[in-house]
Structure formats: C-alpha cells, structure tokens
Design an enzyme around this catalytic site. Structure first.
Site, mmCIF file in Angstrom:
data_model
loop_
_atom_site.group_PDB
_atom_site.id
_atom_site.type_symbol
_atom_site.label_atom_id
_atom_site.label_comp_id
_atom_site.label_asym_id
_atom_site.label_seq_id
_atom_site.Cartn_x
_atom_site.Cartn_y
_atom_site.Cartn_z
ATOM 1 N N PRO A 294 0.729 -1.195 -0.157
ATOM 2 C CA PRO A 294 0.160 -0.075 -0.143
ATOM 3 C C PRO A 294 0.995 1.474 0.055
ATOM 4 O O PRO A 294 0.382 2.384 -0.379
ATOM 5 C CB PRO A 294 -0.815 -0.114 1.260
ATOM 6 C CG PRO A 294 -0.104 -1.269 2.128
ATOM 7 C CD PRO A 294 0.574 -2.035 1.386
ATOM 8 N N HIS A 295 1.905 1.129 0.409
ATOM 9 C CA HIS A 295 2.978 2.318 0.482
ATOM 10 C C HIS A 295 3.641 2.399 -0.913
ATOM 11 O O HIS A 295 4.414 3.457 -1.337
ATOM 12 C CB HIS A 295 3.971 2.210 1.221
ATOM 13 C CG HIS A 295 3.471 2.203 2.881
ATOM 14 N ND1 HIS A 295 2.856 3.284 3.686
ATOM 15 C CD2 HIS A 295 3.123 1.308 3.534
ATOM 16 C CE1 HIS A 295 2.621 2.821 4.644
ATOM 17 N NE2 HIS A 295 2.607 1.656 4.750
ATOM 18 N N ASP B 168 9.893 -2.910 -7.393
ATOM 19 C CA ASP B 168 10.747 -4.196 -7.479
ATOM 20 C C ASP B 168 10.858 -4.729 -6.261
ATOM 21 O O ASP B 168 11.514 -5.814 -6.165
ATOM 22 C CB ASP B 168 12.061 -3.631 -8.316
ATOM 23 C CG ASP B 168 11.691 -3.458 -9.634
ATOM 24 O OD1 ASP B 168 10.934 -4.230 -10.431
ATOM 25 O OD2 ASP B 168 12.307 -2.396 -9.994
ATOM 26 N N GLY C 252 9.924 2.110 -8.921
ATOM 27 C CA GLY C 252 10.923 1.495 -9.900
ATOM 28 C C GLY C 252 10.152 0.129 -10.063
ATOM 29 O O GLY C 252 9.949 -0.694 -9.362
ATOM 30 N N GLY D 194 4.746 0.638 -8.237
ATOM 31 C CA GLY D 194 5.599 1.077 -7.518
ATOM 32 C C GLY D 194 6.492 2.164 -8.137
ATOM 33 O O GLY D 194 6.166 2.800 -9.111
HETATM 34 N N1 LIG Z 1 3.376 -1.866 5.016
HETATM 35 C C1 LIG Z 1 4.581 -1.460 4.954
HETATM 36 N N2 LIG Z 1 5.091 -0.581 5.604
HETATM 37 C C2 LIG Z 1 6.576 -0.174 5.441
HETATM 38 N N3 LIG Z 1 7.360 -0.835 4.410
HETATM 39 C C3 LIG Z 1 6.759 -1.682 3.580
HETATM 40 C C4 LIG Z 1 5.454 -1.890 3.847
HETATM 41 N N4 LIG Z 1 5.082 -2.627 2.729
HETATM 42 C C5 LIG Z 1 6.061 -3.069 1.957
HETATM 43 N N5 LIG Z 1 7.165 -2.234 2.547
HETATM 44 C C6 LIG Z 1 8.638 -2.332 2.068
HETATM 45 O O1 LIG Z 1 8.654 -1.196 1.071
HETATM 46 C C7 LIG Z 1 9.760 -1.415 0.156
HETATM 47 C C8 LIG Z 1 9.526 -0.947 -1.317
HETATM 48 O O2 LIG Z 1 8.526 -1.567 -2.037
HETATM 49 P P1 LIG Z 1 8.186 -1.515 -3.585
HETATM 50 O O3 LIG Z 1 9.462 -1.725 -4.328
HETATM 51 O O4 LIG Z 1 7.185 -2.052 -3.805
HETATM 52 O O5 LIG Z 1 7.818 0.372 -3.658
HETATM 53 P P2 LIG Z 1 8.465 1.378 -4.263
HETATM 54 O O6 LIG Z 1 7.402 2.437 -4.636
HETATM 55 O O7 LIG Z 1 9.076 0.900 -5.827
HETATM 56 O O8 LIG Z 1 9.492 1.753 -3.583
HETATM 57 P P3 LIG Z 1 10.917 1.997 -3.841
HETATM 58 O O9 LIG Z 1 11.392 3.128 -4.416
HETATM 59 O O10 LIG Z 1 11.472 2.207 -2.214
HETATM 60 O O11 LIG Z 1 11.234 0.597 -4.483
HETATM 61 C C9 LIG Z 1 10.084 -2.682 0.167
HETATM 62 O O12 LIG Z 1 11.259 -2.907 1.152
HETATM 63 C C10 LIG Z 1 9.039 -3.492 1.393
HETATM 64 O O13 LIG Z 1 9.426 -4.395 2.255
#
Ligand SMILES: Nc1ncnc2c1ncn2[C@@H]1O[C@H](COP(=O)(O)OP(=O)(O)OP(=O)(O)O)[C@@H](O)[C@H]1O
Length: 627
Positions: A239-240, A297, A330, A328
């Site tokens: 969700p983040h 990713d 990336g 996301g």
């Molecule tokens: N509920 C959560 N609270 C905190 N961190 C989380 C949660 N769910 C997932 N994460 C972490 O968020 C990180 C990034 O996830 P993801 O690659 O899906 O997102 P992103 O938008 O591409 O972010 P990034 O730019 O960091 O890659 C992962 O390391 C994951 O463990």
C-alpha cells in the site's frame, strides 16, 4: 442504446471479423450508437505499440472508442473472454424481453473455479496468516464500474436481434470481451455478436461447428495460445508502493482486465517492511499459479526470497510464476518482462504472456550466508549508483530524477570506490559478448515453463501424473530439482583458479560496478541492453574515475538508449560469477534496490530458477543487435 440489426461476425485466423451490415456500434461513451460505421481495427491494432512506450501508451483520449470501419478484426491477442449467450425462451412472451433476456455461460470456467474464488488466503497450516480481512477475492461477481466500458444490448433493442431466434446451426450468439485502449490505459469492452461463420479449422471439424461451446472454445484457444487461461493469482499489494498509489492503481487499472479474463484473484496487503517474504514463505502454493506483485521491484524480490526459504522450495518454484504489475516507483521487472510501465497494459500482458523460466543470481555475504543466501532477479551494484540509489531516499519526493542527480553529483565530484574484483567470464570482450548475444537471443523457446500443448485449464501441473508416475512438466528439461538450488561456488571456499582478478588500476579507481539480469533497471534506463532471460550469464558493466568528465557525460546521457556499453571506456562483459571485496570504510551494496551491507559479496548465476511471465516469451527489445 440500440443494437444494430445484424451484428454479425466470423472467425478468421487473426481474430473475430466484424461483418455487421448495419452501421452504428458504439459511441465515445461505450454505448451502441446509430449512424456510424463500425471499425475496431484502428484502436485494436494499437496494442503492440501502446505497451512499449514507457508510460504504457500514446493514445489520445478519444482514440479508444472512435468508430471504426466495417470488415475489421478484433485480434485474438486482444480477446479476454468469450461466452455463449442463451436466450431464455420463457421470457419471450408476445415478442417481449425481460430486462435480463440473456443468460451468459462461460464455457471456460468451471464450478471448481467458483470454489476457489471464495476461499481466503488463510490456511490452518500457515503461520503467520494474513488476517482474513486483508485478503479479498475479486471475480466477475464484483465487477469494475462498467458504466462506460461495458456495452450491453437494451431490452428494446433486442427486437432487432430477434432474427437470432431463428438462428441456423452454424450461427452462435457470443458475448465477446476484449481490450481496447482508453486514454493511456487499456480497458475491457463487451460486444454481443452473432457469429454465423466459423474458421477453416471448424469447417473441417464438424464437432466444433455444431455447438456454440465449440465456437467459444475455439476463440478462447486462439486467444490464449501459449498462455494459461483462468489464472489463479495472489496479488500482493504494497500500500506504500508508488508513493501510496499502488492499491488504487491496481484496483482501477489492472484488476478489470484480470477479472474479465476469468482470473481468480485474491489480494494480500503488506503490513510491514519485508512482509512479502513471510507471505510467500507461508503461502498455500496449491491455490495459486501466479503471484503478481502490485508494487515496485521490492516486492518481487521479497516474494522470490520468501519462496526460496520454504522447505518445499523446489515445488514452489516449479508451481508458481512471479510477476509484477507496475504500481511502484521502480518497475524494472514489468518494463523488462511486460514491456510496459502501465498497470493496465501489464495486466493484459500478464494474461497473454508466455510462462518462461528466467535466471536468478544468488548473493552471499558473511553476515547472512549461513542463514539464507539472497536471490536477486534484477541487479547488484556498488559505487556511485548504489550510493545514489539508496542514499537519495531523503529526496524521494523528487521522483526518479533524484537518482540521476545523485549519480551525476557523485561522478562529477570524482568519487571513487576502490575494491578487488574476481570474475568467472562467459564472454569477456565486447566482440565475444555480441557473439554470445546473437547465439542466445532466440533460445527462449527452450525455456518455456509451461507446456503449451497441455490443457491450459489444468492447474494441476504438479499433481497430474502420466503412466510413468511423472507429470508432463516433470519430464520437461525445465523442471527443477533440488540440484538447481545448489551453489557451484560457495563463498566459504577460496576463489576458484579459473576466475580472473580484474586489473587493480581499474578497480582501485572504480566508480560504477553494476551487474544485472534484466535490460531495464528503471524507466528510461536501459542499463543492460544485452541482458537475456535465460542465457545463464550475468551482464557486468564497470566504469572508473580515470574516464574524463567530457567522456563520462555522454556515457551517462546515453543510458536511456543503452548505447553506453559501446563506449570504449566502459567495460561490458557476460559473466557466470564474481566476488567483489570493497576497500572503502563506509558505503553499501544495492541488490534489486535493497540496501545490503558493505562486505565482500559473492554472486553466481542460478540458471532458469524462476518462472515468470514474458510478453512473447522474451524481454523487451533493446535493439542491442543493431547497435
Ligand atoms: N506496510 C509496509 N510498511 C513499510 N514498508 C513496507 C510495507 N510494505 C512494503 N514495505 C517495503 O517497501 C519497500 C519498497 O517496496 P516497493 O518496491 O513495492 O515500492 P516502491 O514504490 O517501488 O518503492 P522503492 O522506491 O523503495 O522501490 C520494500 O522494501 C518493502 O519491504
């Protein structure tokens, strides 16, 4: 809305050819309309291009439902579903229809499928279990808002369709669902057709000519050639992810395509960092053939490592395909595998993709190797890029540009990252690399993880047996055994004698050390243009601080085209394994975008370990061949 008089169509080898004799099909709002001719071709043929642009499409808002000329084809690669329609005779009193005159019957879905839809992710044997409230099933029963994208025949209009009541044996009333571009996305669209001819194949096969089920089956067979129908998907949503937009992106853009394609979907939300590792480790794998990460990713990385930590990892990697719906910041996996950064196009690619095995890389470092080595699907990096990837988190609000700024800043400051590097080469020189690429680029056929001739609706790859007590897939050379997970080069042993130590003049001045398995590491960054899904090698790219800034600038500026690897100052090789020993006091490694400790790192390729979904069974075309 008015149904045209004769909405007729025939099956061809390419798709469903609309042979409507009257005009008007639908307007911009997706409603059937009077006075214009029908053509689906101009929008339908855009699919191939639309998925390639990094934002997933270049269509004008109005392109999607523009009216289209007659005699055009809905190609099979756009068709999501087909159902035969039965006219309920009981409702045909005095020539009037009730409001629900059609009863749709999806030949492809079974009652067994309905059972699956309503199960929750929770399983008694699974600890920890995602709370039932966090797991949701999606199916046709709770469809997306179809106000604008669902074309239905109104009761009144069916007077026009009455001729169908006197349908001939070779005429079949079929509801077709297919994908059309809308704005930057692709959305499902429905159309009711009287198919009064069938393809050559059916004409030579009287069995399928006689029944509507036969026609539906033929449409579905061709629409899902080489792909698995009615996937059972666990969608893991961070969700983040994507600055908090991942859930909305999935529900509004990807989910409608998956649901209309007959996929069974369950959703699990990640509740804490690394939760996806636990979800994948504890999952009941018998329920799913696909894990789709609606995320960046980070989640596919966690899922792969969660599956790896299972006692039944061999079964898990044989059963489940791991894929990404790009939600996301990336989304390298989706760009490389689905050829798009757009969740709706990625969903379409997901349902149409060919299951393929790809190589992974196994990473070992002293602090964790005795527990679990880490599997990496994308890349490992040290130096300028690792620092820029991880250490610019504080300016995350700037979006992807923060990464480019970080790289440029570090490079122009002349920063270097001394280390020792030992390599087992597969193709050391650029000339050898090109030969390797040309020899291996078309070898993906051998990597099919899914027997295209097997019944695509059978989800029991592992359970079904033949006479020799072996499944069809077990007999495949791509079927994994425990040996596939054994390391050839454990870090506990000395560096093998056939590994080469890289020139220390170079490694003492190192700026970028980057190894990877997918062509794109981010949107517009084609860092590994020669990467291949299952060639058994890792691509290595190195630069050093002796390269003058005047030369480094064009190198950085050509990352979007991937031509940086051609520059004589850039080292580009194919390797099987390496060990890197940093000499700096502080810093980090970045593995698949995750922060890893600054310690010696040893990596080897793990051939064809992971099932994933590749559009046309290959990575996006990088044009490396013609560079
Ligand atoms: N509920 C959560 N609270 C905190 N961190 C989380 C949660 N769910 C997932 N994460 C972490 O968020 C990180 C990034 O996830 P993801 O690659 O899906 O997102 P992103 O938008 O591409 O972010 P990034 O730019 O960091 O890659 C992962 O390391 C994951 O463990």
């Amino acid at each position: 809305m008015a149904v045209q008089k004769k909405l007729r169509a025939i099956l061809t080898d390419e798709g469903v050819l609309i042979k409507s004799q009257s005009h008007h099909m639908f307007n911009k709002h997706g409603q059937l309309r009077n006075g214009d001719s029908l053509s689906l071709l101009s929008c339908l043929s855009c699919l191939d291009d639309g998925t390639l642009s990094s934002d997933g499409g270049s269509f004008d808002e109005d392109d999607s439902l523009e009216l289209l000329p007659l005699n055009t084809t809905i190609p099979f690669n756009r068709i999501l579903n087909a159902k035969r329609l039965n006219i309920d005779q009981r409702r045909l009193n005095n020539g009037k229809f009730s409001s629900d005159p059609f009863q749709a019957e999806n030949v492809s879905s079974s009652s067994e499928n309905d059972e699956v839809e309503n199960r929750s992710l929770s399983n008694d044997k699974v600890q920890p279990q995602p709370a039932a409230s966090d797991v949701h099933s999606l199916s046709n029963k709770n469809k997306w808002d179809s106000k604008t994208s669902n074309i239905e025949a109104s009761p009144d209009s069916l007077h026009d369709a009455i001729p169908t009541l006197g349908m001939k044996d070779n005429q079949h009333l079929i509801e077709l669902t297919f994908a059309v571009p809308k704005g930057h996305d692709v959305v499902p669209q429905k159309l009711t057709l009287l198919i009064d001819h069938v393809s050559k194949k059916s004409r030579t096969n009287p069995k399928s000519e006689l029944t509507s089920s036969g026609v539906v089956e033929e449409i579905l067979e061709k629409s899902y050639e080489n792909s698995r129908r009615n996937r059972s998907i666990l969608v893991i949503i961070n969700p983040h992810g994507g600055k908090g937009t991942a859930k909305t992106l999935f529900l509004t853009k990807a989910s409608p395509i998956l649901v209309e394609s007959g996929c069974k979907i369950e959703i699990a939300y990640t509740k804490y960092a690394r939760h996806a590792i636990d979800i994948a480790r504890d999952l009941d794998i018998s329920k799913y053939d696909t894990i789709a990460c609606a995320s960046g990713d980070g989640i596919p990385y966690e899922v792969i490592n969660g599956l790896f930590r299972r006692p039944d990892r061999v079964d898990a990697f044989n059963k489940v395909a791991v894929t990404q719906l790009p939600c996301g910041s990336g989304n390298a996996m989706s760009i490389s595998c689905h050829w798009t950064n757009n969740p709706s196009y990625a969903a379409l690619c997901l349902v149409k993709s060919i299951e393929t095995r790809i190589d992974l890389m196994c990473c070992s470092q002293p602090s964790y190797m005795n527990e679990w080595p880490r599997l990496s699907f994308l890349s490992q990096t040290y130096g300028v890029i690792a620092e820029s990837d991880i250490n610019t988190e504080f300016i995350r609000w700037m979006g992807p540009i923060r990464f480019n700024l970080g790289v440029a800043f570090n490079i122009f400051q002349g920063r270097k990252y001394p280390c020792e590097v030992f390599v087992k080469y597969a193709a050391k020189s650029k000339k050898e690399l090109k030969v390797h690429f040309l020899e291996n680029k078309d070898k993906n056929k051998g990597c099919l993880a899914f027997e295209s001739n097997s019944n695509p609706n059978s989800s029991s790859d592992i359970l079904s047996t033949n006479n020799n007590n072996k499944t069809k897939n077990e007999l495949s050379p791509n079927f994994l055994t425990g040996d596939n997970f054994k390391l050839k080069y454990p870090m506990t042993e000395p560096v093998p004698s056939d590994w080469e130590k890289m020139d220390s003049e170079l490694t003492d001045n190192l700026t970028i050390f980057y190894t990877g398995k997918m062509p794109y590491i981010a949107k517009d960054t084609k860092f590994f243009p020669a990467a291949l899904p299952a060639d058994g090698t890792i691509d290595l790219v190195i630069t050093d601080a002796r390269i003058p800034v005047t030369k480094m600038t064009p190198i950085l500026l050509s990352l979007d085209k991937g031509s940086h690897v051609l520059e004589p100052e850039v080292i580009h090789s194919k390797i099987l394994a390496y060990k890197i020993i940093p000499k700096v006091k502080s810093g980090l490694f970045s593995v698949d975008g995750e922060k890893f400790p600054l310690e010696p790192l040893q990596v080897e390729v793990m051939p064809m370990l992971c099932k994933t979904l590749l559009r046309n069974g290959r990575y996006i075309d990088t044009e490396f061949e013609s560079m």
